[in-house]
Design a protein around this motif. Structure first.
Motif, mmCIF file in Angstrom:
data_model
loop_
_atom_site.group_PDB
_atom_site.id
_atom_site.type_symbol
_atom_site.label_atom_id
_atom_site.label_comp_id
_atom_site.label_asym_id
_atom_site.label_seq_id
_atom_site.Cartn_x
_atom_site.Cartn_y
_atom_site.Cartn_z
ATOM 1 N N VAL A 182 4.665 11.912 -9.414
ATOM 2 C CA VAL A 182 5.975 11.719 -10.235
ATOM 3 C C VAL A 182 6.273 10.220 -10.374
ATOM 4 C CG1 VAL A 182 8.303 12.833 -10.142
ATOM 5 C CG2 VAL A 182 6.350 14.179 -9.896
ATOM 6 N N SER A 183 6.738 9.709 -8.985
ATOM 7 C CA SER A 183 7.266 8.891 -8.978
ATOM 8 C C SER A 183 6.298 7.596 -10.072
ATOM 9 C CB SER A 183 6.625 7.816 -7.625
ATOM 10 O OG SER A 183 7.709 8.587 -6.845
ATOM 11 N N ALA A 230 4.842 2.064 -5.406
ATOM 12 C CA ALA A 230 5.137 3.078 -4.766
ATOM 13 C C ALA A 230 4.398 4.536 -4.424
ATOM 14 C CB ALA A 230 6.715 2.734 -4.012
ATOM 15 N N GLY A 231 5.140 4.967 -5.503
ATOM 16 C CA GLY A 231 3.667 6.305 -6.056
ATOM 17 C C GLY A 231 2.451 5.418 -6.172
ATOM 18 N N GLY A 232 1.853 5.001 -5.978
ATOM 19 C CA GLY A 232 0.642 4.928 -6.049
ATOM 20 C C GLY A 232 -0.156 4.366 -4.451
ATOM 21 N N PHE A 233 0.810 4.078 -3.395
ATOM 22 C CA PHE A 233 0.202 4.242 -2.332
ATOM 23 C C PHE A 233 0.856 5.084 -1.684
ATOM 24 C CE2 PHE A 233 0.684 -0.732 -2.749
ATOM 25 C CZ PHE A 233 -0.416 -0.757 -1.793
ATOM 26 N N MET A 234 1.679 5.822 -2.711
ATOM 27 C CA MET A 234 2.083 7.301 -1.571
ATOM 28 C C MET A 234 0.684 8.367 -1.762
ATOM 29 S SD MET A 234 5.571 8.130 0.040
ATOM 30 C CE MET A 234 5.713 9.523 -0.901
ATOM 31 N N VAL A 235 0.501 8.861 -3.165
ATOM 32 C CA VAL A 235 -1.034 8.901 -3.030
ATOM 33 C C VAL A 235 -2.060 8.360 -2.285
ATOM 34 C CG1 VAL A 235 -3.103 9.811 -5.022
ATOM 35 C CG2 VAL A 235 -0.332 9.281 -5.674
ATOM 36 N N ALA A 236 -2.418 7.456 -2.177
ATOM 37 C CA ALA A 236 -2.905 6.950 -1.736
ATOM 38 C C ALA A 236 -3.074 6.944 0.162
ATOM 39 C CB ALA A 236 -3.233 5.173 -1.743
ATOM 40 N N PHE A 237 -1.514 7.733 0.395
ATOM 41 C CA PHE A 237 -1.101 8.056 1.412
ATOM 42 C C PHE A 237 -1.806 9.700 2.109
ATOM 43 C CE2 PHE A 237 1.155 9.774 5.475
ATOM 44 C CZ PHE A 237 0.983 9.287 6.450
#
Length: 407
Positions: free
Chosen positions: A182-183, A94-101
Motif C-alpha cells: 500500500v505504501s 520504506a514500503g519496499g523495506f516493509m515488504v522485505a521485513f
C-alpha cells in the motif's frame, strides 16, 4: 526534463493546495502505520525469529535511529532537489523495506531492515512540512498542519486495529507485506499528482550546526523533545503499566490507548483552525497544552480502575497531541519557506530523541520503584520541561488576514 513546478491562478491554487495537503497527510499516515505495526506484531514476530521478550525493544530502537537520521538528511535534500521527489521516494523505499521485513529469516536481519525502514520513512515528514508551507500562507497553516499531523495518531490506531486481525487470520508477516505494498502504490500516486509551488530558486541548506544555533528553532526542538517524551512514553508504557500495576485486562487497557489516540487525532485540526482564526500566535496555546498534559499524566498516575483510566484517556490524549500542529506551524515562520524542510527535519530529529530515550528511562524507574505513580510522574516531567523551553521562544509575527474590499 519536465518541469513539475507550477504558477497557478488563485482559484487553481485554492483547489490544488488541498490535494497537496491530502497527499502529504496520506503519506505520513502510511509511514506512521508502518512504524506502528511492530507493536501489535512484535510478540508473534519475536517467537518466529527467536527473540526474547527483552530483546524486542532492539527492533524499535533500530527503527528510530534510522528515523532520526533521515529527518535531518531528508529535510535538507528536499530543500535542494524538491520535496515532491523526496516524499514519494521516502514512502516508496520504506514500503519496499516493509515488504522485505516480512521475509526476514533471523533477528539480525530483522533489526537491520527495521533500521532501513526508519532511514527511509523519516524523510517524508520534513518534505510534507515544506510542501504545505509553500502552498498555505502562515495565517492558514494551523489548520493545514493540524490535518497533516493527524497522521501520527491515525497510524497508531490503524495498526492496532488491523494487525491483530491479520495475525488471527494469516500471520504477522502478512501485515508487513500488505502495508508495504500500500505504501509503494501511494508513493507512485504522490509522484504523479504532487506539485511543487514555484517560488524562490532552491537554496543550499545551511550546515546542521547553523540551524541548531538559531535560538528559537532550537527551543522549539527542545519543547518537542519534552512533549514527545510524554506522548510516546504513554503510548509505549501505559498498556503494560496498567496491566502490571493495577491488574487491568489487556483488552481494556488497549481500549484506553485507542481512546487516547483518537482524541488527539480529532483535536489536532480543531486547535489548528482555532489559532488560525484567533490570529494571536501559537506559542501560548502550545505552552498551555503542555502544562495541561503534564497535569493529566500526574492525575493518570494516581488512578487505579479501568473506568477511571478510560475517562481520563481522552483528556490525556488531547494534551498529548494538540501541541504538535502548533509547534510544526511555527517552524516555517521562523526559518522561512525556502529552508522549511531543513528546519523541520532538524527540529523533528531533535524532538524524536525524546521518543528514543523515554522508554528506557521509564522502564528503569518502574523496575527500581515498582511504582505506577513514579512512572507517570517521570512522564509528566517531559511536557512540563517542554513548556518551560517553549515559553522563551520569540514567535515570528503573523501576517494579517486579508480584509474584504469595500463596496
Amino acid at each position: 526534463m519536465r518541469d513539475y513546478s507550477v504558477s497557478p491562478s488563485v482559484e487553481e491554487r485554492s483547489r490544488r493546495r488541498w490535494v497537496v495537503l491530502l497527499l502529504c497527510w496520506a503519506s505520513l499516515t502510511m509511514t506512521s502505520v508502518d512504524r506502528s505495526t511492530w507493536g501489535p506484531a512484535s510478540l508473534q514476530a519475536g517467537e518466529a525469529l527467536g527473540v526474547s521478550l527483552a530483546g524486542l525493544g532492539a527492533f524499535a530502537t533500530a527503527y528510530y535511529v534510522g528515523y532520526v537520521l533521515s529527518n535531518i538528511g531528508g529535510g535538507m535534500l528536499g530543500d535542494r532537489i524538491g520535496s515532491r521527489v523526496v516524499l514519494s521516494g521516502s514512502l516508496f523505499t520504506a514500503g519496499g523495506f516493509m515488504v522485505a521485513f516480512g521475509y526476514v529469516p533471523s533477528a539480525g536481519a530483522g533489526i537491520a531492515v527495521q533500521a532501513l525502514i526508519g532511514l527511509c520513512a523519516g524523510a517524508d515528514f520534513a518534505a510534507g512540512v515544506k510542501l504545505i508551507a509553500s502552498w498555505f500562507p502562515d495565517r492558514e497553516r494551523g489548520l493545514a498542519m493540524g490535518v497533516f499531523t493527524m497522521a501520527s495518531s491515525l497510524g497508531t490506531m490503524i495498526a492496532n486495529m488491523v494487525v491483530p486481525r491479520l495475525i488471527q487470520v494469516y500471520d504477522w508477516r502478512t501485515s508487513y507485506h500488505l502495508f508495504g505494498v500500500v505504501s509503494m502504490v501511494l508513493a507512485l500516486v504522490c509522484l504523479a499528482l504532487l506539485r511543487e509551488r514555484r517560488g524562490p530558486a532552491p537554496v543550499r541548506p545551511p550546515p546542521l550546526r547553523d540551524l541548531l544555533r538559531r535560538r528559537d528553532l532550537l527551543l522549539i526542538g527542545l519543547a518537542g523533545f519534552g512533549g514527545l517524551w510524554g506522548t510516546y512514553g504513554f503510548v509505549v508504557w501505559s498498556n503494560t503499566l496498567m496491566v502490571t500495576g493495577h491488574g487491568i485486562d489487556p483488552v481494556a487497557a488497549g481500549t484506553v490507548v485507542v481512546v487516547f489516540a483518537a482524541a488527539g487525532a480529532a483535536g489536532k485540526p480543531v486547535i489548528g483552525l482555532a489559532t488560525d482564526l484567533a490570529g494571536r500566535g501559537r506559542k501560548r496555546p502550545a505552552v498551555a497544552v503542555m502544562i495541561a498534559f503534564a497535569g493529566c499524566l500526574l492525575v493518570f498516575g494516581g488512578l487505579e480502575t479501568q473506568p477511571a483510566f478510560l475517562a481520563m484517556a481522552a483528556f490525556a490524549g488531547l494534551g498529548a497531541y494538540l501541541y504538535t500542529p502548533l509547534l510544526v506551524a511555527m517552524v516555517p515562520s521562523l526559518s522561512g519557506t525556502a529552508l522549511a524542510g531543513s528546519a523541520a527535519g532538524a527540529m523533528n530529529a531533535l524532538a524524536q530523541l525524546g521518543s528514543v530515550a523515554v522508554p528506557v528511562v521509564v522502564g528503569a524507574v518502574y523496575q527500581m520503584s515498582g511504582s505506577f505513580t513514579a512512572a507517570f510522574s517521570t512522564l509528566a516531567a517531559g511536557p512540563l520541561a517542554g513548556a518551560v523551553a517553549l515559553s522563551f521562544v520569540r514567535e515570528a509575527a503573523r501576517s494579517p488576514r486579508p480584509q474584504p474590499a469595500e463596496t
